[in-house]
Each structure stands twice: as C-alpha cells, then as structure tokens.
Design a protein around this motif. Structure first.
Motif, mmCIF file in Angstrom:
data_model
loop_
_atom_site.group_PDB
_atom_site.id
_atom_site.type_symbol
_atom_site.label_atom_id
_atom_site.label_comp_id
_atom_site.label_asym_id
_atom_site.label_seq_id
_atom_site.Cartn_x
_atom_site.Cartn_y
_atom_site.Cartn_z
ATOM 1 N N THR A 115 -29.992 -25.947 -14.119
ATOM 2 C CA THR A 115 -29.533 -24.801 -14.876
ATOM 3 C C THR A 115 -28.860 -25.045 -15.826
ATOM 4 N N LYS A 122 -29.568 -23.188 -3.814
ATOM 5 C CA LYS A 122 -29.609 -21.889 -3.483
ATOM 6 C C LYS A 122 -30.245 -22.142 -2.125
ATOM 7 N N ASP A 153 -29.091 -10.571 -3.548
ATOM 8 C CA ASP A 153 -30.287 -11.424 -3.599
ATOM 9 C C ASP A 153 -31.408 -10.813 -2.678
ATOM 10 N N TYR A 155 -34.871 -12.118 -3.111
ATOM 11 C CA TYR A 155 -35.843 -13.238 -3.392
ATOM 12 C C TYR A 155 -36.632 -13.367 -1.988
ATOM 13 N N THR A 183 -36.541 -17.863 -12.600
ATOM 14 C CA THR A 183 -35.142 -17.979 -12.985
ATOM 15 C C THR A 183 -34.906 -18.267 -14.344
ATOM 16 N N SER A 184 -35.730 -19.116 -14.795
ATOM 17 C CA SER A 184 -35.487 -19.540 -16.253
ATOM 18 C C SER A 184 -36.222 -18.780 -17.405
#
Length: 560
Positions: A115, A122, A153, A155, A183-184
């Motif tokens: 990141t 994670k 969260d 996910y 994420t990105s």
C-alpha cells in the motif's frame, strides 16, 4: 554534316544520361522502399516478441507463489499466518505483485499487500460467534509500525472473483478475467488455486498483479503515433495500452474494463479487427490492413497462453510511418539524383551511402534500449548465448537496484527513469567494451556478460560496478537519491547453455537480495557435478574489493 553528327552524338549522350538518371531515380526509390518495408516489419516483430516475453515475466511470479503456497497449505499443521514471512518477502522483491493472500471456507482471510503506507497485513478471523479484523502496517525493516482492529470491516473472501474462479475447478491454477481490485481500485488480474486437504477443499490461495506496469512498458517501446501497441484478452477486453487512462471507464460509480470495440484508439481497433477478419486459420504473425483516416498499415501479433485462454499483443504502424528517417531519405535520394544527373557515377556511391545510413540507424534502434542507450534485452541475451557457447573463462552478472519500487513510489516514475539512466552510465563506465557487454533486460535489472574473464577478474569487475553505482547520490527532479545494487555473478569455464548460465546468475542475485542487498554473490557453474547433487552451482560472497584468493575461495565448484 559534322554539325549534324555532333548534334546526334550530343542528343545520344543526353538521352543516355537521362536513361541513367531515370534508372537511378527508380532504383533509389525501390531500394529504399524495400528496405523501409523490411525494417518496419522487423521492428514490429521485435516489439511484439518483446511484449509477449514481458507478459510471461510479469505473471510468472504470481503463478510460482500461488503454487508453492497451495502445496504447503495442504499440510493440516500449517495455518495462513505461518506464511507471513514468505508472503512479505514475495511482495517486497516483486514490484508487480500487489497482494498475496489466503481465504478459507469459513470466511477467514490472511492478506499481505503493498500500500502507499507500506506493506499491510490484514487478518480476518471468523469464530463461532464473533469476527475480528486486525490491520498491521510494516515499516521498511519489516517490523510492525502500527496495529489496529477494524470492527466495521465486512470483507468476505468467498464472494470475490478469484475465490469463485478457483472453486469452479479446484484441480488447477486459474487466472481471473481483468477486474478492478477492491483495495487499490486499479485494474489487475488474480492467480488463484484451491487448497485441498484429504480430498476436501478448505480454501483458496491467490496473488494479485496490477496491470498498470504493462501499459508503462508499452509506452517505452518507441512506436511513434499514429502507430502503437495494445494487449487484449480472448474475450476482447483491453489489458494494456500505452495510455493507461483509456483502459478503464467509470460506470455506476465503479471502474470497468474497456472492450477493444470501445477503446478510444481507432488505429488499435482497426489492427485487432484485421486479426479477427483473418480468422484462426491464418497463422502468419504479420498482417496488412487499412481503414478510414489510417491508410495502409502493418501489424505484428503474438499470442500468450493464460490458463485456459490467451492474450494477444498487437504492434502496428502505418506503412512508412514507423521509420520516418527512411521516408525522408527516399525523397532526398530522388531529388539529388535529378539535380546532379551529370554526375551520375558519383551519385551511385552517394546514393548507396545515404540509403544505408538510415538503415544502420534503424538497426541500432532495434538493438538499443531507448531509455538508457545500452543494449536491449534481445541484444544482450544474444551476447549471453555467444558467451555460453565459447571456450575459456566467461561469466554473466545480473544487477538489480535495491528498493527501486520505493524510489518510484516516493519520487515518481520520471525520477525513477533518471536513476536508471545514471546507473546505466555508471555501469558502462565501470567496465570496458573489450571486457564485457552491458544491457538492460527490463525495469531496474541489468545484465553484464564477461567475454574472457577469470572468476577473480569478473568478481573484481562486479565490485567496481557496485561501488560505482553507490558512489554518490543521483541528482533527480525529485531530489538526490542514494542508490545501491545487488549483483548475482555466475562464472563458467566449460561449454554450457545461456539458460544454465543466466539461471545460475539469477540464483546468485536472489541470494544477494535475501542476504541483505548491496552486495555481490558469485557462483561458479559446472556440469561435472554428480547427478544426485542438486547444488550444481557453488556460491560465495565477494565483499568489498577482496578477490577470490583473499577470500580463501578454492577453485572450481564451491559449496554453498
């Protein structure tokens, strides 16, 4: 009578002269036109082959880490967090890997990802009655800088494309279609493979690869507009384009992948359409095509198998547009031929010289890396093949800049390009042309081929290179940058293949990276090792400017 005779002779000479000039005029055009067409095709083919090679190099690390993790995960005694150091190491040394992860059938998730803040770990743990999500950010040394829990969260790995793709066929490694990462928010693909224990599927291991760097690579090939390059998959989705902004479009607050029919590049659309029209029975790699506002053009295509499908690389240019130097030479030759018809004999030599000059320039362009001016990947690999097949002491050294991804992330890609150019110059200054061939094989990696050097001489040269690279900070638009390099050296004194020589150098380079970077690890390759001895490459570390004898390294194979 004499006057008439002289007039007849003069007219005959003039007619003969005109015929010579006309013949030279037509011949110059034909020679230059043929050379132009041949070299245009050669450049297109070379660019297509290099692009196809880059795709395989780009995705192979993901396949390797996924296959390894899936095999190890089949052991019931290993849990996902026990892969922490392996995943962190893979992310740190492989720029195109953006994440490596494991999702289990109960919804638990372990993810190591690059990141903007650093490497993030994670961990989602699904218990019988509760769920915990822990986020860790690692510093440059790999230690935990921050740690927090995220109770918001939601996910669920089991709903992601990579999990579903792997579960559809648990027996093989699968690649997803291109999609936008959670994420990105960048376009990428995921390699994924199911984890099986005692015949039961218990989860999926995956690795994400962002495709933006492929678009960056295409922009460095030097194909001038309106020509260009494009990579598409077998469903018609655009994987990469020199302008990465054209590859994605916003739809319902999400980014979607653009299909080739939607790509805002009419030249690329026409090139791919020509391949589709040719049909599967046409196996030729070169196609001619034309279109409105395009004119006559040429394209070269290469296919790259990806799981159960394939990607296609297309490199295209208008006829004559790829090599404007030859087009200008053609017009110049004809003009000079007409203007100096009385000196036709002299003109022949002048024409030949002028015609071949742009061809020589073109050949130099086809063998030179455009960013650094060094030999390109194709050229330096040919030097490796020649060295491997020769007699006497030879060697190959692979050099990789340490933490180069951090330089790009911190200072920007323009500053990264400046660093690569200066490093290339420093490497070239550290060795002579008679001593070694130097080339750039991609990204921040360089290859040095030693033509006739003993292990001592080659290791000393590698240390000269390394010291020269790190000698002083490199001034860039983003500020001065301190750079170090890791070098893997392989020497050989018997005939071997280029693949064996380079594999040995690559193994030494990996050891240099894992041993702390900013060092040279050298090895001597020998085919005389026993067949049951897997360590057929001896290795030793060359510190500072100490040669082999001073380091007490015996001749021949050296145990690891």
């Amino acid at each position: 009578m004499r006057s008439k005779f002289r007039a007849t002779v003069l007219v005959s000479l003039l007619i003969t002269q005109l015929i010579i000039v006309l013949a030279l005029y037509l011949l110059a055009g034909q020679i230059t036109g043929t050379a132009q067409a041949n070299h245009t095709d050669a450049l297109l083919e070379a660019a297509a082959v290099e692009s196809a090679d880059r795709i395989r190099t780009h995705i192979e690390p993901a396949e390797a880490i996924v296959a390894l993790a899936a095999t190890l995960s089949s052991d019931p005694g290993l849990s996902p967090p026990e892969f922490r150091s392996t995943f962190i190491s893979a992310i740190a040394r492989t720029p195109q890997l953006s994440g490596v992860f494991i999702g289990t059938a109960d919804g638990s998730f372990f993810d190591v990802r690059q990141t903007e803040d650093g490497i993030r770990v994670k961990t989602i743990t699904e218990g019988p009655s509760d769920r915990t999500t822990t986020l860790e950010i690692l510093d440059a040394n790999g230690t935990v800088a921050t740690e927090r829990e995220d109770p918001t969260d939601t996910y669920d790995p089991r709903a992601r494309p990579w999990y579903l793709e792997a579960m559809a066929d648990p027996t093989t490694l699968a690649w997803t279609d291109p999609y936008v990462f959670f994420t990105s928010r960048q376009l990428g693909i995921t390699a994924a493979q199911a984890i099986t224990r005692n015949g039961e599927v218990v989860g999926v291991v995956g690795a994400d690869i962002e495709l933006g760097s492929l678009s960056t690579f295409l922009s460095t090939l030097g194909i001038q507009e309106p020509g260009g390059t494009v990579i598409v998959d077998d469903s018609g989705l655009v994987i990469a384009h020199p302008n990465p902004e054209l590859v994605q479009r916003a739809e319902d607050d999400e980014f979607k992948t653009v299909a080739i029919a939607e790509l805002d590049d009419p030249f690329a659309r026409a090139a791919i359409a020509s391949l589709v029209e040719a049909g599967p029975d046409d196996t030729s790699s070169l196609h001619g095509f034309s279109g409105e506002d395009i004119g006559d053009a040429r394209a070269s295509f290469r296919s790259v198998p990806i799981h159960d499908g394939e990607w296609t690389v297309g490199v295209f240019a208008p006829e004559g547009g790829l090599v404007p130097s030859l087009s200008a030479a053609r017009a110049r030759e004809r003009l000079l031929t007409v203007a100096v018809g009385a000196l036709s004999v002299v003109l022949v030599g002048f024409t030949a010289l002028t015609v071949t000059r742009p061809i020589r320039d073109l050949e130099k362009r086809a063998s030179t890396d455009p960013l650094t001016g060094l030999a390109n990947r194709r050229t330096v690999l040919r030097a490796a093949e020649r060295a491997a097949a020769a007699d006497g002491d030879r060697g190959a050294a692979m050099l990789d800049l340490d933490h180069f991804k951090q330089i790009n992330d911190t200072y920007g890609h323009p500053a990264g390009d400046e660093v690569i150019r200066v490093v290339a110059s420093r490497i070239k200054d550290a060795v002579s042309d008679d001593e070694a061939s130097v080339g750039r094989i991609g990204g921040e990696e360089f290859l040095v081929i030693f033509h006739n050097a003993t292990p001592t001489e080659a290791s000393q040269a590698c240390n000269r290179i390394r010291e020269r690279v790190r000698s002083e900070p490199i001034p860039t638009t983003g500020g001065p940058i301190k750079v170090t390099a890791s070098i893997g050296l392989a020497t050989v004194d018997s005939i071997c293949t280029a693949k064996e020589l380079l594999a040995s150098a690559d193994t030494s380079l990996l050891e240099a990276k894992f041993s702390g970077r900013d060092r040279t690890i050298a090895g001597h390759y020998s085919r005389s090792a026993p067949e049951d001895d897997l360590d057929t490459v001896g290795r030793y570390e060359v510190l500072g400017k100490a040669d082999l004898e001073e380091a007490n390294i015996p001749a021949g194979r050296v145990p690891r």
